[in-house]
Design an enzyme around this catalytic site. Structure first.
Site, short mmCIF file in Angstrom:
data_model
loop_
_atom_site.label_atom_id
_atom_site.label_comp_id
_atom_site.label_asym_id
_atom_site.label_seq_id
_atom_site.Cartn_x
_atom_site.Cartn_y
_atom_site.Cartn_z
CD GLU A 37 -1.47 -0.37 3.64
OE1 GLU A 37 -1.20 0.04 4.78
OE2 GLU A 37 -2.53 -0.94 3.36
CE LYS B 87 -0.60 1.14 20.41
NZ LYS B 87 -1.85 0.35 20.47
CG ASN C 255 -5.46 -4.27 17.66
OD1 ASN C 255 -4.81 -4.91 16.84
ND2 ASN C 255 -5.17 -3.04 17.98
NE ARG D 84 -4.32 -6.36 22.08
CZ ARG D 84 -3.78 -6.07 20.90
NH1 ARG D 84 -3.96 -6.89 19.87
NH2 ARG D 84 -3.06 -4.98 20.73
C1 MV4 Z 1 1.73 2.15 7.82
C2 MV4 Z 1 2.46 3.35 7.95
C3 MV4 Z 1 2.48 4.23 6.89
N1 MV4 Z 1 1.80 3.94 5.77
N2 MV4 Z 1 1.07 1.92 6.67
C4 MV4 Z 1 2.95 0.24 12.00
C5 MV4 Z 1 2.14 -0.69 12.85
C6 MV4 Z 1 1.21 -1.38 11.94
N3 MV4 Z 1 -0.07 -1.50 12.57
C7 MV4 Z 1 1.17 -0.54 10.72
N4 MV4 Z 1 2.17 0.49 10.87
C8 MV4 Z 1 2.32 1.45 9.94
N5 MV4 Z 1 1.66 1.26 8.79
C9 MV4 Z 1 1.12 2.80 5.68
N6 MV4 Z 1 0.49 2.52 4.54
C10 MV4 Z 1 3.15 3.59 9.13
C11 MV4 Z 1 3.10 2.62 10.12
C12 MV4 Z 1 3.86 2.95 11.28
C13 MV4 Z 1 3.27 3.23 12.50
C14 MV4 Z 1 1.89 3.14 12.68
C15 MV4 Z 1 1.32 3.41 13.87
C16 MV4 Z 1 2.11 3.78 14.94
C17 MV4 Z 1 3.47 3.85 14.81
C18 MV4 Z 1 4.06 3.58 13.60
C19 MV4 Z 1 5.44 3.67 13.47
C20 MV4 Z 1 6.02 3.40 12.28
C21 MV4 Z 1 5.25 3.02 11.18
#
Ligand code: MV4
Length: 448
Positions: free
Chosen positions: A200, A237, A290, A292
């Site tokens: 994506e 977190k 999630n 949970r």
């Molecule tokens: C992303 C993103 C940027 N663009 N997807 C990190 C955890 C997982 N749930 C998905 N994540 C991310 N997906 C797209 N298309 C950036 C992250 C991401 C992030 C997301 C939430 C909280 C912290 C993060 C740290 C780095 C990258």
């Protein structure tokens, strides 16, 4: 309501569940590993069963031992807490087939939402905004190149079986893509026994904002507002809050409605969280669901006044969701206090807590299993306490968190408290102008 519940977990969340059970007059069964003999969840439960040696794989993750413990103690339900078996579909399935109510969603739901590409596709079909990208799994590097051409760089490759930041690769130009695709798929195979990946558009510096949802078996769904979890380090977190300083009323309404749509589309039952990425222009996109109760659920409880673990038990027992309108008031912040050394790359720092004194006062809550003399075992996650404060304003909550962190005394081991104290004094945090990249540039001063 249930008569007897087994808690398939340890630490603060096991205590949290035991306390709710006691309020209902439900008998409780703790399970514990040999490393947790002296744990408070063992002391506070009506019965306790040792399920094996210290490592999680040999105790809290051993499904047959937990089911055996449930059968010999004759419980009618199991609460899985978070982590361990909370999102293990086979465990939920075995509970169901043994006639034990799993306090959470069905095994089918866990499986469906555990497949991140399927979950995304389901949400897209339900009309929930998703990040532009492949329709499901990408089969070859060539296919990945075609999709990336269409959506534009940078892109991100994600493992279908990943989640929580595991199994992701950012690609900034076409020349890197073939290699990244192969490595991502290989890592996914190694890490999750499933090589499937999807692709994506990469959203730069997003905020991580999630909506707490609940569904009941009658098809009702509701939400309890948002939590901002952007203050994280390597997907761990460290500070969470509700409401989000970035979310205004129109955005809250849009995200809430999308979350309910998501919930209803899949017929979701029990507590869940819809994770969204929110970009600087306030566009939001479904990321993961999630299935949970989450670590950070207390901030939502403090601002809404609803006990979410209690509601988990009620919904699991077949009750309807409350019809009351959810109103969030004031501001809540949680700090996850870990037994880690922030001066040394957050290295886990297990050991004996020689002195433990908790902060208190109006609007201060501590969810913990720790006490003076407690040995923090090296086998599990390093969470030793959650400090949650509540005040009428965000500014008031930050001030309260500062003084509560300052009062919190934990001797004998290093903790994240000094780090969180500095976050509370950071100008960007105070202004609410931060995203998921905040801690990458944040400078912790160990000797301060
Ligand atoms: C992303 C993103 C940027 N663009 N997807 C990190 C955890 C997982 N749930 C998905 N994540 C991310 N997906 C797209 N298309 C950036 C992250 C991401 C992030 C997301 C939430 C909280 C912290 C993060 C740290 C780095 C990258």
């Amino acid at each position: 309501m249930f008569k007897k519940v087994l808690i398939a977990n340890r630490g603060e969340i096991a205590l949290r569940v035991i306390r709710v059970c006691k309020q209902f007059g439900i008998k409780t069964v703790a399970v514990y590993s040999q490393a947790d003999r002296d744990s408070l969840h063992v002391r506070f439960a009506d019965e306790a069963v040792c399920i094996g040696p210290p490592p999680g794989k040999e105790s809290y993750l051993k499904i047959p031992r937990i089911i055996a413990a449930a059968e010999v103690t004759n419980v009618d339900a199991i609460h899985p807490g978070y982590g361990f078996l909370a999102e293990n579909a086979s465990f939920a399935e075995i509970c169901a087939s043994t006639g034990i109510k799993f306090i959470g969603p069905s095994a089918e739901m866990i499986t469906a939402m555990g497949d991140k590409a399927f979950a995304k596709d389901t949400m897209k079909k339900a009309g929930v905004p998703v990040i532009p990208g492949s329709d499901g799994v990408v089969k070859s590097a060539g296919e990945a190149v075609d999709i990336a051409k269409e959506i534009g760089y940078p892109v991100i490759i994600k493992a279908v079986a990943g989640g929580g930041g595991r199994g992701m690769r950012i690609v900034r130009e076409e020349s890197e893509l073939e290699n990244a695709f192969k490595t991502a798929s290989h890592e996914a195979e190694q890490g999750f026994a499933n090589p499937a990946v999807y692709i994506e558009k990469f959203v730069e510096q997003p905020r991580h904002i999630e909506i707490q949802v609940f569904g009941d078996r009658f098809g009702n769904a509701m939400h309890f507002g948002e939590r901002d979890c952007s203050v994280q380090r390597r997907h761990q977190k460290l500070v969470e809050e509700s409401p989000s300083p970035f979310v205004d009323e129109p955005l809250r309404k849009r995200m809430g409605e999308a979350a309910i749509k998501a919930c209803k589309a899949v017929g979701y039952e029990n507590a869940g969280t819809i994770e969204f990425l929110v970009d600087k222009n306030k566009n939001f996109y479904f990321m993961e669901m999630n299935t949970r109760i989450q670590v950070e659920h207390p901030v939502t409880e403090q601002v809404t006044g609803h006990d979410l673990v209690k509601l988990q038990l009620q919904v699991a027992a077949g009750e309807r969701l409350p019809r009351t309108k959810i109103v969030a008031r004031g501001h809540a912040i949680e700090c996850r206090i870990n037994a880690e050394d922030p001066a040394n790359n957050f290295r886990p720092n297990p050991g004996t807590i020689t002195d433990f004194h908790m902060p208190g006062g109006f609007g201060v809550r501590v969810d913990t299993h720790s006490y003076t003399g407690y040995h923090v075992p090296p086998y599990y996650d390093s969470l030793i306490a959650k400090l949650i404060v509540f005040a009428q304003t965000r500014e008031g909550a930050i001030a309260k968190m500062k003084s509560a962190l300052d009062e919190f005394t934990i001797e004998g081991i290093k903790t994240t408290i000094p780090f969180q104290l500095q976050v509370m004094q950071d100008e960007r945090f105070a202004s609410g102008n931060f995203d998921t990249s905040f801690l990458e540039t944040f400078q912790f001063v160990p000797e301060a």
